[in-house]
Enzyme design. Structure first.
Site, PDB file in Angstrom:
ATOM      1  N   HIS A  61       0.835  -1.210   0.000  1.00  0.00           N
ATOM      2  CA  HIS A  61       0.000   0.000   0.000  1.00  0.00           C
ATOM      3  C   HIS A  61       0.870   1.259   0.000  1.00  0.00           C
ATOM      4  O   HIS A  61       1.269   1.750   1.051  1.00  0.00           O
ATOM      5  CB  HIS A  61      -0.902  -0.024   1.239  1.00  0.00           C
ATOM      6  CG  HIS A  61      -1.975   1.012   1.250  1.00  0.00           C
ATOM      7  ND1 HIS A  61      -3.244   0.756   1.736  1.00  0.00           N
ATOM      8  CD2 HIS A  61      -1.995   2.306   0.851  1.00  0.00           C
ATOM      9  CE1 HIS A  61      -3.981   1.856   1.629  1.00  0.00           C
ATOM     10  NE2 HIS A  61      -3.236   2.813   1.109  1.00  0.00           N
ATOM     11  N   HIS A  63       1.491   5.246  -2.095  1.00  0.00           N
ATOM     12  CA  HIS A  63       0.999   6.271  -3.033  1.00  0.00           C
ATOM     13  C   HIS A  63       2.222   6.962  -3.644  1.00  0.00           C
ATOM     14  O   HIS A  63       2.956   7.636  -2.936  1.00  0.00           O
ATOM     15  CB  HIS A  63       0.152   7.307  -2.292  1.00  0.00           C
ATOM     16  CG  HIS A  63      -1.091   6.726  -1.663  1.00  0.00           C
ATOM     17  ND1 HIS A  63      -2.301   6.681  -2.321  1.00  0.00           N
ATOM     18  CD2 HIS A  63      -1.304   6.169  -0.449  1.00  0.00           C
ATOM     19  CE1 HIS A  63      -3.210   6.123  -1.520  1.00  0.00           C
ATOM     20  NE2 HIS A  63      -2.631   5.804  -0.377  1.00  0.00           N
ATOM     21  N   ARG A  65       1.958   8.990  -6.450  1.00  0.00           N
ATOM     22  CA  ARG A  65       1.488  10.287  -6.997  1.00  0.00           C
ATOM     23  C   ARG A  65       1.654  10.488  -8.497  1.00  0.00           C
ATOM     24  O   ARG A  65       1.386  11.578  -8.996  1.00  0.00           O
ATOM     25  CB  ARG A  65       2.158  11.458  -6.265  1.00  0.00           C
ATOM     26  CG  ARG A  65       2.068  11.419  -4.754  1.00  0.00           C
ATOM     27  CD  ARG A  65       0.645  11.405  -4.258  1.00  0.00           C
ATOM     28  NE  ARG A  65       0.567  11.553  -2.805  1.00  0.00           N
ATOM     29  CZ  ARG A  65      -0.468  11.143  -2.086  1.00  0.00           C
ATOM     30  NH1 ARG A  65      -1.508  10.561  -2.655  1.00  0.00           N
ATOM     31  NH2 ARG A  65      -0.488  11.316  -0.781  1.00  0.00           N
ATOM     32  N   ASN A  95      -5.317   6.052  -6.808  1.00  0.00           N
ATOM     33  CA  ASN A  95      -6.000   7.355  -6.725  1.00  0.00           C
ATOM     34  C   ASN A  95      -5.078   8.499  -7.154  1.00  0.00           C
ATOM     35  O   ASN A  95      -4.846   9.457  -6.429  1.00  0.00           O
ATOM     36  CB  ASN A  95      -6.553   7.604  -5.309  1.00  0.00           C
ATOM     37  CG  ASN A  95      -5.491   7.594  -4.226  1.00  0.00           C
ATOM     38  OD1 ASN A  95      -4.426   6.997  -4.389  1.00  0.00           O
ATOM     39  ND2 ASN A  95      -5.763   8.244  -3.127  1.00  0.00           N
ATOM     40  N   HIS A 179     -10.814   1.015   1.735  1.00  0.00           N
ATOM     41  CA  HIS A 179     -10.544   2.107   2.658  1.00  0.00           C
ATOM     42  C   HIS A 179     -11.851   2.214   3.443  1.00  0.00           C
ATOM     43  O   HIS A 179     -12.820   2.798   2.977  1.00  0.00           O
ATOM     44  CB  HIS A 179     -10.238   3.365   1.838  1.00  0.00           C
ATOM     45  CG  HIS A 179     -10.222   4.633   2.619  1.00  0.00           C
ATOM     46  ND1 HIS A 179      -9.080   5.381   2.787  1.00  0.00           N
ATOM     47  CD2 HIS A 179     -11.204   5.305   3.258  1.00  0.00           C
ATOM     48  CE1 HIS A 179      -9.368   6.463   3.499  1.00  0.00           C
ATOM     49  NE2 HIS A 179     -10.645   6.446   3.803  1.00  0.00           N
ATOM     50  N   HIS A 232      -5.359  -0.463   6.139  1.00  0.00           N
ATOM     51  CA  HIS A 232      -5.049   0.399   7.289  1.00  0.00           C
ATOM     52  C   HIS A 232      -6.064   0.414   8.432  1.00  0.00           C
ATOM     53  O   HIS A 232      -6.689   1.426   8.687  1.00  0.00           O
ATOM     54  CB  HIS A 232      -4.756   1.825   6.819  1.00  0.00           C
ATOM     55  CG  HIS A 232      -5.736   2.439   5.846  1.00  0.00           C
ATOM     56  ND1 HIS A 232      -7.086   2.487   6.062  1.00  0.00           N
ATOM     57  CD2 HIS A 232      -5.536   3.054   4.652  1.00  0.00           C
ATOM     58  CE1 HIS A 232      -7.669   3.105   5.051  1.00  0.00           C
ATOM     59  NE2 HIS A 232      -6.752   3.442   4.168  1.00  0.00           N
ATOM     60  N   ASP A 305       1.158   2.666   3.826  1.00  0.00           N
ATOM     61  CA  ASP A 305       0.265   3.749   3.356  1.00  0.00           C
ATOM     62  C   ASP A 305       1.089   5.015   3.102  1.00  0.00           C
ATOM     63  O   ASP A 305       0.659   6.129   3.406  1.00  0.00           O
ATOM     64  CB  ASP A 305      -0.883   4.012   4.338  1.00  0.00           C
ATOM     65  CG  ASP A 305      -2.047   4.766   3.683  1.00  0.00           C
ATOM     66  OD1 ASP A 305      -1.980   5.049   2.462  1.00  0.00           O
ATOM     67  OD2 ASP A 305      -3.017   5.094   4.401  1.00  0.00           O
ATOM     68  N   HIS A 309       3.175  14.290   0.756  1.00  0.00           N
ATOM     69  CA  HIS A 309       2.477  15.552   0.455  1.00  0.00           C
ATOM     70  C   HIS A 309       3.508  16.658   0.512  1.00  0.00           C
ATOM     71  O   HIS A 309       4.422  16.603   1.328  1.00  0.00           O
ATOM     72  CB  HIS A 309       1.396  15.846   1.506  1.00  0.00           C
ATOM     73  CG  HIS A 309       0.210  14.952   1.416  1.00  0.00           C
ATOM     74  ND1 HIS A 309      -0.702  15.021   0.394  1.00  0.00           N
ATOM     75  CD2 HIS A 309      -0.217  13.955   2.232  1.00  0.00           C
ATOM     76  CE1 HIS A 309      -1.637  14.104   0.570  1.00  0.00           C
ATOM     77  NE2 HIS A 309      -1.371  13.438   1.684  1.00  0.00           N
TER      78      HIS A 309
HETATM   79 ZN    ZN Z   1      -7.019   4.851   2.640  1.00  0.00          ZN
HETATM   80 ZN    ZN Z   2      -3.755   4.843   1.158  1.00  0.00          ZN
END
Ligand code: ZN
Ligand code: ZN
Length: 427
Positions: A61, A63, A65, A95, A179, A232, A305, A309
């Site tokens: 898991h 991200h 980007r 996402n 999620h 998560h 996760d 940012h």
């Molecule tokens: Zn999530």
């Molecule tokens: Zn996530």
């Protein structure tokens, strides 16, 4: 190319090996694990005396980007962070912008990942455009390389859609990853609802926002016979629902993230937006329940996760700052420090959560140290202290509540497909 890893403590959760042995790599495969492997002149040698030799770690898991916010992180850059952090395989969340809901985009991720040091397994969206309306073409996405489906970042609020997603994914025997959050119950909250949110005057997210959705999805999994993996989890109540569902024989698995066993919502007052994530950090009682759930195997997986940012965005007022922290770099040190050193986990108990368990859930032929298997290997010094500072954190964005912390457990080498992709010495 042959590499021999000498005198390492071989930890393999599948065969329950925990023994000082040598390991020989030929090309991209492990060819031998035994005592006193003869070293020839043309072999590369890694002296692993005092070090743990583990199956290459898997983070299911993250991200990265890309596409959309390459200024924050890219597939290539994120892969380098993963290699430095001991991970030989990661699963990217869909996402992004655009979201990963068609074959071309899945192939784009695989193509970008080819340039990087590690294996990247894309997860695609459950719904087209991640709009929560129409189910993605799962068969096509799987044939392009997707290994699971999620609308992570958002829950599937509509129960009928969730039912259909579980039914559809069952045809391909792939997991639906959720999620778990009821957005209505979350009601734009920003931290755990409880004593601390009241003291800080911040809007709370009740634990029930997570637990209600897990309960619904467990029931829908029972109805459909599908495969559910819950991302998560953060609350003790979630652990209890999952424990009961598993004992009822329902096919579910779940993950937690290191911050849920390392921190509580006490961290919000100190770290502000650096401790703002979804689900939110909970209480000490929850933290203990998560550790107990991991120990007893109710929680199958630890996943970071990893959510970079930009500091500009993260440093806004708490209310406006985005949810999420970077987690790849601190995963191994938190597993060693909190689970092994402070809570007495064996290395098998701790590291099966980042090797064989995610591999089985996603049907990846990885996560095991055995002759004939792919040479994905992580070598760790469990006793070496690390400082979570600017050199240790190589992510472009360093949004982490662990900055400044001293932890145990240093990744010394990461080997992926037989290649040394990270070496602490040369770094
Ligand atoms: Zn999530
Ligand atoms: Zn996530």
């Amino acid at each position: 190319m042959k590499i021999v890893i000498k005198n390492g403590r071989i930890i393999d959760p599948v065969s329950r090996t925990d023994e000082i042995l040598d390991l020989l790599i030929e090309d991209d495969k492990i060819s031998d694990i035994s005592r006193n492997i003869t070293v020839h002149d043309d072999y590369g040698v890694i002296n692993a005396g005092g070090l743990l030799v583990l199956p290459g770690l898997i983070d299911m898991h993250v991200h990265f980007r890309e596409p959309g916010r390459e200024d924050i992180e890219t597939i290539y850059g994120g892969s380098k962070v993963a290699a430095k952090s001991g991970f030989t395989s990661v699963c990217t969340m869909p996402n992004t912008n655009p979201v990963i809901d068609n074959q071309a985009l899945v192939r784009f991720i695989k193509f970008e990942a080819e340039k990087g040091p590690i294996n990247v397994f894309p997860i695609a969206t459950i719904t087209k455009g991640q709009k929560g309306e129409e189910i993605s073409e799962m068969g096509e996405l799987i044939s392009a390389g997707a290994v699971g489906f999620t609308d992570d970042g958002l829950p599937i609020m509509r129960s009928l859609l969730m039912r259909r997603a579980l039914e559809y994914a069952r045809m391909f025997d792939v997991p639906i990853i959720t999620h778990a959050e009821d957005l209505e119950l979350s009601d734009d909250g920003i931290m755990n609802e409880g004593k601390n949110s009241t003291l800080l005057g911040l809007k709370g997210i009740p634990r029930e926002s997570e637990e209600v959705m897990i309960a619904r999805d467990v029931i829908l999994t029972r109805l459909t016979g599908g495969r559910l993996h819950i991302a998560h989890i953060s609350s003790g109540g979630s652990v209890e629902i999952i424990r009961r569902a598993k004992s009822d024989g329902i096919k579910i698995t779940c993950e937690t993230a290191p911050h849920y066993f390392a921190l509580t919502d006490n961290a919000v007052a100190e770290h502000l937006s650096m401790a703002k994530m979804k689900p939110p950090l909970r209480t000490e009682e929850d933290r203990k329940a998560i550790i107990e759930g991991l120990k007893q195997g109710v929680i199958d997986v630890i996943a970071s996760d990893h959510a970079p940012h930009s500091l500009n965005e993260k440093m806004q007022e708490l209310e406006y700052a985005p949810f999420g922290i970077v987690g790849l770099e601190t995963s191994v040190p938190l597993i060693i420090t909190i689970l092994v050193r402070e809570n007495g986990f064996t290395y098998h108990e701790a590291f099966e959560k980042v090797t064989v368990n995610p591999a089985r859930i996603l049907k990846l032929d990885r996560g095991e140290l055995k002759a004939g298997k792919r040479a994905d290997i992580t070598i760790i010094d469990p006793d070496k202290k690390i400082i979570v500072d600017d050199t240790f954190m190589i992510s472009k964005c360093k949004n982490s509540p662990f900055i400044g912390k001293i932890l145990y457990g240093s990744v010394e080498y990461t080997i992926c497909n037989g290649n040394v992709v990270y070496s602490h010495k040369e770094f």
